[in-house]
Design a protein around this motif. Sequence first.
Motif, short mmCIF file in Angstrom:
data_model
loop_
_atom_site.label_atom_id
_atom_site.label_comp_id
_atom_site.label_asym_id
_atom_site.label_seq_id
_atom_site.Cartn_x
_atom_site.Cartn_y
_atom_site.Cartn_z
N ARG A 159 -9.11 -2.96 2.93
CA ARG A 159 -7.87 -3.73 2.88
C ARG A 159 -7.02 -3.28 1.69
O ARG A 159 -5.81 -3.10 1.79
CB ARG A 159 -8.18 -5.21 2.75
N GLN A 160 -7.69 -3.07 0.56
CA GLN A 160 -6.99 -2.68 -0.66
C GLN A 160 -6.27 -1.33 -0.50
O GLN A 160 -5.12 -1.19 -0.89
CB GLN A 160 -7.98 -2.62 -1.83
N VAL A 161 -6.95 -0.36 0.09
CA VAL A 161 -6.36 1.00 0.09
C VAL A 161 -5.46 1.26 1.30
O VAL A 161 -4.65 2.18 1.25
CB VAL A 161 -7.44 2.10 0.05
N SER A 162 -5.61 0.50 2.38
CA SER A 162 -4.96 0.91 3.63
C SER A 162 -3.57 0.34 3.84
O SER A 162 -3.28 -0.79 3.46
CB SER A 162 -5.83 0.49 4.81
N THR A 163 -2.72 1.17 4.46
CA THR A 163 -1.45 0.69 4.97
C THR A 163 -1.73 0.03 6.32
O THR A 163 -1.33 -1.08 6.58
CB THR A 163 -0.48 1.88 5.21
N ALA A 221 -2.64 -3.63 7.34
CA ALA A 221 -3.83 -4.15 6.67
C ALA A 221 -3.69 -5.64 6.38
O ALA A 221 -4.59 -6.43 6.66
CB ALA A 221 -4.06 -3.37 5.37
N ASN A 222 -2.53 -6.05 5.86
CA ASN A 222 -2.35 -7.47 5.53
C ASN A 222 -2.43 -8.35 6.77
O ASN A 222 -3.08 -9.38 6.77
CB ASN A 222 -1.00 -7.68 4.85
#
Lengths: 317, 327
Positions: free
Chosen positions: B221-225, B241-242
């Motif tokens: 989640r942190q790294v992905s668009t 991701a959000n």
Amino acid sequence: MLEVRDLRISFRTEHGRVRAIDGVSFDVAESEILGVVGESGSGKTISLLAVMGLINDPNAVIEGSIKLRGRELIGLKASEMRKLRGREIAMIFQDPMTAMTPVYTIGWQIAEQIMVHERIGKKAALARAIDLLAEVNIPNPREAIERYPHQLSGGMRQRAVIAMALSCNPALLIADEPTTALDVTVQAQILDLIRKLRRVHKSAIVFITHDMGVIAETADRVMVMYSGRVVERGTKAEILLEPRHPYTKALLDSIPPLEGEKPRRLKSIPGSPPSLLDLPKGCSFGPRCPSRFDKCAEKPPLEGGAHAAACFLKAAP
Amino acid sequence: MTAAPLLEARNVTKQFVIGNRFTAQGLRTVHAVDAVSLKIMPGETVGLVGESGCGKSTLGRCMTRLYDITGGELYFEGVDITTKTLRQMRPLRQRMQMVFQDPYASLNPRRRIRDLIAEPLRVHLRLSETEVRDRVRQLLDVVGLSPDHMDRFPHEFSGGQRQRIGIARAIALEPSLIVADEPVSALDVSVQAQIVNLLADLQERLSLTYVFIAHDLSVVRQVSTRIAVMYLGSIVELGSANDIFAKPSHPYTQALISAVPQPDLKKAGERKRIVLTGDVPSPINPPQGCRFHPRCPFATDKCREERPVLTEMAGTRSVACHYPLTA
Ligand SMILES: Nc1ncnc2c1ncn2[C@@H]1O[C@H](COP(=O)(O)OP(=O)(O)O)[C@@H](O)[C@H]1O
Ligand SMILES: Nc1ncnc2c1ncn2[C@@H]1O[C@H](COP(=O)(O)OP(=O)(O)O)[C@@H](O)[C@H]1O
Ligand code: SF4
Ligand SMILES: [Mg+2]
Ligand SMILES: [Mg+2]
């Protein structure tokens, strides 16, 4: 029920004496889950192997005191220790195959375990094995006892090992990263199972993990380890919501959030844990600590009562 | 997103034939990746998630053509690379690199760091020794290692430092795409954060595009668009991701996300866990209809018979389910 005091474990190696555990003390109360958390190499496994009497390395030197219901385990004869294992304390590992043999069926392995400690026949032992497999939620336990370990999935194998550990209703169960190799959906099932064991059997459980999320879901109290020492201990809420040691704080801060705004960058801890061969003088977290000051050149004692931190910064967060 | 995709997979399928025709079970086909279509846009990070065995690594290796694909088509920078031979791939290989979980396994233990990082430069570029030297120095600096590290051997480094070396090698030829397969999975949390930050910095600095494979959902989640959720060889949900975390649409995504232990005690109470029963079925004999139906709490007869296709919904979300949870 378990009292560990000033446990020190070192190994004689070709590079000299390596101190892996440096004065670790903790208690586990009846039917409590103690979570042990820390990075790899911090000494989680080795301290609990010592409780199990399973450090077989001839170069190991173990000092201090480990008392189970008042009985001193350090220095206990190997045969006495063997009797204790399985009956009063049992341990499960990340890799379930540590406790299983590939060439026997699951049912036979559990039954054999039961027969070592109890005078009952093979048939009765197998019947108990079926009950135990049902208890750990293995579907069709009657068929499962005929299976060999390799015929089960990783999650099912871990359940079978838990069933094996439960076979003699141990008072203390030590679980060393039992879900680390499993997928999250399977991990969720095993964590449910562990919580159920405590509820139903009133077993005391020491749960070793490197995952703060797993701690949040299982533990009552938590002990945080760093390079062979306990740096903080307290209730789960104290550790997760009001951490006092800079290492605990930094560890919690470096976890990416599961919801809400994503931080642009994660907070990370610079560097990596020190080598045991070359431990810094004073606080072993010192070289990576953002709050380090002069005093940290001495070794900080673990102080503060129930919620204790080994840090000279006395001020609460 | 109107730009041309950097990489496009159209119905990419990869099967492995295993076993032995002389045994009782005979030859069996593993449907590791099954008709995956996915566009990777320049500058984004697409996270691939799903439980072990769902085909993430295989898809990553198909995308970089480390594997020949069984069916479908692959385009990289507009060029059809579906059937390119090893030799034809060579100039393109510089543009697409992989980073693996255990860089140690791919680092020759008897070679010094300077040579390990210089290797791709020497193989692919015609540089003088001074140029190679300068470039190695510069690469070490970019990944946060000091020049003093040049003459050391891989075993002298910690896990995090080794991953930095692996990354230095991957970016040496200035690729446009990096497929990172579980790059932080073997690292401790505190070190994991360093590498995640490094990858983010490099993305900005070198305009990299990432495919980021991991089983740790909070890291992804942190790294992905965008995130593609895989189940038994197929993408079951694709979206930002959000959004995917806030409102999963596929029942599998919902269960997967709900199973992640929440370390934030303040939020832990609000979460509802959906515990799936059973294990992931075998990709040798995947279920008919929706592949998730044997474990899905919402499955109907339609799900057992008809396989849902990945369909675009509102916004940027696509879902392969007859009864998506959020419209
Ligand atoms: N037999 C041994 N000889 C020398 N060192 C050892 C031995 N067993 C463990 N150690 C060291 O003890 C330290 C603690 O290890 P361990 O308890 O396995 O850590 P953890 O479980 O927290 O990852 C490690 O640095 C390890 O290298
Ligand atoms: N070289 C191979 N030969 C045979 N089967 C393979 C091979 N590589 C992967 N598989 C199988 O393909 C499926 C997908 O594997 P993989 O892509 O590694 O999944 P993931 O990376 O998501 O864990 C699994 O069932 C795996 O056993
Ligand atoms: S198609 Fe049916 S079985 Fe498949 S995920 Fe949707 S509701 Fe569940
Ligand atoms: Mg361990
Ligand atoms: Mg993989």
